[in-house]
Design a protein around this motif. Structure first.
Motif, mmCIF file in Angstrom:
data_model
loop_
_atom_site.group_PDB
_atom_site.id
_atom_site.type_symbol
_atom_site.label_atom_id
_atom_site.label_comp_id
_atom_site.label_asym_id
_atom_site.label_seq_id
_atom_site.Cartn_x
_atom_site.Cartn_y
_atom_site.Cartn_z
ATOM 1 N N UNK A 373 0.845 -1.195 0.000
ATOM 2 C CA UNK A 373 0.000 0.000 0.000
ATOM 3 C C UNK A 373 0.880 1.244 0.000
ATOM 4 N N UNK A 374 1.880 1.207 0.866
ATOM 5 C CA UNK A 374 2.836 2.308 0.968
ATOM 6 C C UNK A 374 3.482 2.569 -0.388
ATOM 7 N N UNK A 375 3.952 1.502 -1.008
ATOM 8 C CA UNK A 375 4.625 1.607 -2.296
ATOM 9 C C UNK A 375 3.715 2.170 -3.385
ATOM 10 N N UNK A 376 2.491 1.646 -3.433
ATOM 11 C CA UNK A 376 1.589 2.056 -4.513
ATOM 12 C C UNK A 376 1.157 3.514 -4.341
ATOM 13 N N UNK A 377 0.847 3.893 -3.103
ATOM 14 C CA UNK A 377 0.483 5.294 -2.862
ATOM 15 C C UNK A 377 1.651 6.210 -3.206
ATOM 16 N N UNK A 378 2.817 5.750 -2.869
ATOM 17 C CA UNK A 378 4.020 6.533 -3.107
ATOM 18 C C UNK A 378 4.244 6.769 -4.607
ATOM 19 N N UNK A 379 4.228 5.688 -5.379
ATOM 20 C CA UNK A 379 4.537 5.852 -6.800
ATOM 21 C C UNK A 379 3.377 6.482 -7.578
ATOM 22 N N UNK A 380 2.165 6.024 -7.309
ATOM 23 C CA UNK A 380 1.018 6.581 -8.038
ATOM 24 C C UNK A 380 0.745 8.024 -7.617
ATOM 25 N N UNK A 381 0.939 8.287 -6.328
ATOM 26 C CA UNK A 381 0.711 9.649 -5.832
ATOM 27 C C UNK A 381 1.658 10.625 -6.486
ATOM 28 N N UNK A 382 2.898 10.219 -6.560
ATOM 29 C CA UNK A 382 3.893 11.099 -7.172
ATOM 30 C C UNK A 382 3.553 11.339 -8.652
ATOM 31 N N UNK A 383 3.185 10.254 -9.331
ATOM 32 C CA UNK A 383 2.825 10.407 -10.742
ATOM 33 C C UNK A 383 1.633 11.357 -10.885
ATOM 34 N N UNK A 384 0.665 11.163 -10.019
ATOM 35 C CA UNK A 384 -0.545 11.986 -10.119
ATOM 36 C C UNK A 384 -0.241 13.473 -9.971
ATOM 37 N N UNK A 385 0.547 13.857 -8.969
ATOM 38 C CA UNK A 385 0.793 15.291 -8.790
ATOM 39 C C UNK A 385 1.696 15.884 -9.861
ATOM 40 N N UNK A 386 2.573 15.052 -10.434
ATOM 41 C CA UNK A 386 3.402 15.635 -11.487
ATOM 42 C C UNK A 386 2.566 15.963 -12.728
ATOM 43 N N UNK A 387 1.374 15.383 -12.793
ATOM 44 C CA UNK A 387 0.465 15.710 -13.905
ATOM 45 C C UNK A 387 -0.335 16.990 -13.636
#
Lengths: 410, 398
Positions: A373-387
């Protein structure tokens, strides 16, 4: 543009929004004449250099500073406090001449600012007036009447967010006038738009939503300085005021600590509830689990997010909320309240009702317990805000400007 | 001669509650019985009952020239037994017409094949028993969950005695070839593969009510003319779709029932056309080529792969965790524990954790029992942890 300076300390998002928006507009060859409240407080700012650099870097941004004591997120009370201190300083320095410069109260100062801003505008050429928040509204209306140019009022919050239960009729009236006079109103969330429509009865047709974007941050990970490596860290960062829900954070922390050893809680920032929170932490027996680093600067933000395993923003009232975007940018899994405006644009975060302390604790524990969960939030979250870029916001802003110019010509 | 083979897939999972971490060790009711029952009632009313009635009428009207096949999971049959015996009875009535065939699959609509061949075979056996019990027939054609397929699966299923298997007519495997023939899966001896004609299937399942679609509204005449144009360049049209297409995904007011009502007559107007069930399709058609799927394919999303269930680390981590308990769960001898564990193998739980929202988001959101994939993951993992705790307690007791 009637906006705010880049805040000297991390005092809130509006300065960042104005700064990022102006830069992004400048990149699109929009000429911005920026009128900025700039007072004695700011001369001590470590960011002064940065601003001047920005000004030089963007030839299309022309900055006028207006000497004033008002600054973002001020209210009558904080103004009076600063004014009193200022007057004492003046007396001891025995110059006494500048005394006349600042208004005795905030409202007077707001009108002083309006007067000076109008004088500046008289000598400037522009097509649109764009103002941010209530304190610049009288100035914007004055300039509109003098120039007959269209006005955009950008709503970052309303009196109902600043005071929660108690309203402030002076500020409300100014906001109402701004909304009435505006040719276009842009709100930072649907949440604010809804307030604008229901509490101010603004014309639905002219009120739109323009969500904020994420500020680019460095990718560098700062090593955690003091806290032991095996401790997991849960972070709260922001003004410690009733709007931000710090008490819900502390109460949830008790439940988390009951279920998981080796967790530390960091409550960074300051505000009028800080003492109350320190007492609550002691009452709940969390003294050895909590850290209150106090005031933090922009540079500290990097360190805070880098060392945190999860960032929590349990805001009771959050018109938008730019801090979660920063946390996500730094790859920190983020939990926000469903009541936050930014919840409208974020999918890769966990969301809770701010009052649901148990659910908040559940989610904190889940992020700490489940690595996937930590990993997925971390990577997807980062991708989301860079958009979520200011470039896209500026595109939309430019279209709004062009649209208004066309409408005016008709 | 063109054969038309329609198969409808009916399934309802045992959806999870938002089972919280503070509930672990306190109680073990992971499943949202209330929501499951409400959804079953809603779908029964909108889809299962009216469509079963219509299909029965059509079968009788055409005196057996119209026939269909069903893939119906064990988890929905269990729920029907418990909550909607009337709906179960209407499926049985369809079976009694003698023109409805039932497919084989995993009882729990699971991804067991990917993680445990033993559990896979066990779930297929459980499902066969259930089908025999209710419909008095033994399935001979196999369909894996969500049409997940590769060569090794076909080899495995052939050894289990099936004569046919279903798969998606995936373009990247077929290349220039048509899905409208029977193929032989690579490295198999006898088993035949029936490929879904996804264009014609999805015209009904996904596009039927889409007003942006240039062919909207889709009349039975227009649709059958497309089917007839296959004549000469194909032998078999496989229309595979969710049964819930009728009345649930495509609501009644879209005209979906009227479309279905007129379909058999229009198809049969052409003397070269006929309807077949899946085993008839296998028996009546010769193999025209090899279907070589080295990697897994499925019928989901644009990717037609496993990424809808196993695309992110939450999905992989949670299913691996679940199957890591398999041996201990089975040797525990605790029926309730084994049952709960099997309910968790249902693929839907992993589908809810899918995060590739950027292209297929709408479909995933529509079918998600949770507000977000993260919520789905948390509830699932908490349940698994409680199961682990029960396992430990059970060991202590012994």
């Amino acid at each position: 543009m009637l906006g705010w300076e880049f805040p000297p300390f991390f005092a809130g998002g509006i300065g960042i929004v104005c700064y990022e928006l102006s830069k992004a507009l400048a990149d699109k060859n929009v000429e911005v004449t920026y009128i900025m409240p700039f007072g004695p407080r700011n001369t001590r700012s470590p960011f002064l250099k940065k601003l001047i650099t920005a000004e030089n870097m963007y030839p299309t941004i022309k900055v006028h500073r207006v000497d004033t004591m008002m600054h973002a997120y001020m209210n009558e009370e904080t103004y009076t406090q600063e004014y009193t201190v200022r007057m004492l300083e003046e007396k001891t320095s025995a110059t006494g001449v500048k005394k006349q410069l600042y208004g005795k109260n905030l409202l007077q100062e707001v009108h002083n600012f309006a007067h000076r801003a109008m004088l500046i505008a008289e000598h400037e050429e522009f097509d649109i007036i764009h103002c941010h928040d209530w304190m610049t509204v009288p100035a914007a209306i004055g300039i509109k009447h003098a120039s007959k140019k269209p006005l955009i009022v950008h709503m970052h919050n309303t009196v109902f967010d600043r005071y929660l239960q108690n309203t402030n009729s002076v500020e409300y009236d100014i906001e109402q006038r701004g909304l009435d006079e505006a040719d276009k109103v842009l709100c930072v969330s649907h949440f604010i738009r809804n307030t604008v429509l229901t509490k101010y009865h603004a014309d639905e047709q002219k009120v739109g939503v323009l969500h904020n974007a994420a500020q680019k941050m460095s990718d560098a990970q700062v090593a955690p300085p003091t806290i032991q490596a095996h401790d997991r860290i849960v972070l709260f960062a922001g003004r410690i005021t009733v709007q931000k829900g710090p008490d819900y954070f502390v109460k949830a922390s008790r439940l988390v600590a009951d279920h998981m050893p080796d967790v530390k809680f960091v409550m960074a920032g300051t505000g009028d509830m800080l003492t109350q929170m320190i007492e609550l932490v002691a009452d709940l027996g969390l003294g050895d689990k909590f850290l209150f680093p106090g005031f933090y600067t922009r540079d500290d933000v990097d360190t805070l997010f880098s060392m945190a395993d999860v960032f929590v923003m349990p805001s009771v009232s959050e018109p938008f909320g730019i801090v979660p975007l920063e946390a996500m940018y730094k790859g920190t899994p983020t939990i926000i309240s469903k009541q936050s405006g930014c919840s409208e644009v974020l999918a890769h975060v966990l969301k809770v009702d701010f009052w649901d302390v148990e659910e908040l604790a559940e989610k904190i524990l889940a992020v700490l317990a489940y690595e996937e969960l930590h990993q997925t939030l971390r990577s997807h979250g980062k991708y989301e805000v860079t958009q979520l870029t200011w470039d896209k916001v500026a595109d939309r802003m430019k279209r709004e400007y062009e649209q208004l110019c066309i409408e005016v010509k008709r | 001669m063109v054969s038309v083979c329609m198969y409808f897939h009916a399934h309802q999972p045992h959806r999870l509650k938002r089972y919280g971490m503070f509930e672990i060790g306190v109680h073990s009711d992971y499943f949202d019985e209330k929501a499951n029952r409400e959804i079953l009632d809603k779908v029964s009313h909108k889809c299962y009952l009216p469509t079963n009635t219509l299909l029965k009428e059509l079968i009788e009207e055409h005196k057996g020239d119209f026939k269909v096949s069903f893939s119906i999971t064990g988890t929905i049959l269990e729920q029907l037994e418990q909550f909607r015996p009337d709906v179960l009875e209407s499926f049985k009535e369809l079976a009694r017409t003698g023109h409805v065939e039932f497919l084989s699959e995993t009882f729990h609509h699971s991804l067991a094949y990917l993680y445990s061949k033993e559990e896979f075979e066990h779930q297929v056996a459980l499902h066969r028993k259930k089908i025999e019990e209710h419909f008095d027939q033994t399935p001979v054609v196999f369909r894996n969950t969500e049409l997940i397929f590769n060569n090794d699966l076909a080899i495995h299923v052939e050894k289990m005695g099936f004569k046919g298997i279903l798969a998606e007519g995936a373009d990247h495997i077929l290349e220039w070839r048509s899905p409208n023939f029977v193929y032989r899966p690579a490295s198999t001896q006898k088993i035949k593969v029936l490929l879904k004609n996804y264009k014609l299937s999805d015209d009904i399942a996904f596009r039927f009510s889409n007003k942006q679609w240039e062919e909207h509204p889709l009349s039975t005449e227009k649709y059958v003319s497309w089917m007839n144009s296959v004549n000469g360049s194909g032998e078999l049209i496989n229309l595979f779709m969710d049964y819930e297409t009728f009345g649930e995904h495509q609501w009644e007011d879209t005209g979906i029932f009227e479309f279905l009502r007129h379909l058999p007559k229009k198809v049969l107007e052409h003397p070269d056309n006929r309807f077949v069930t899946v085993s008839e399709a296998v028996d009546n058609h010769d193999v025209r080529g090899e279907f070589d799927a080295h990697n897994f394919i499925s019928w989901a999303d644009l990717e037609r792969d496993l990424s809808a269930w196993l695309g992110n680390s939450m999905q992989k981590g949670s299913i691996e965790k679940l199957f890591s308990l398999e041996k201990e769960i089975k040797s525990s001898g605790d029926e309730r524990l084994i049952r709960d564990w099997r309910y968790l193998t249902t693929s839907d739980h992993f589908y809810y954790m899918c995060t590739k929202w950027f292209t297929d988001g709408d479909v995933h959101k529509y079918f998600n029992a949770f507000d977000s994939p993260y919520e789905g993951f948390i509830a699932f993992m908490n349940s698994v942890h409680d199961i682990e705790l029960r396992l430990k307690q059970r060991k202590k007791e012994r």
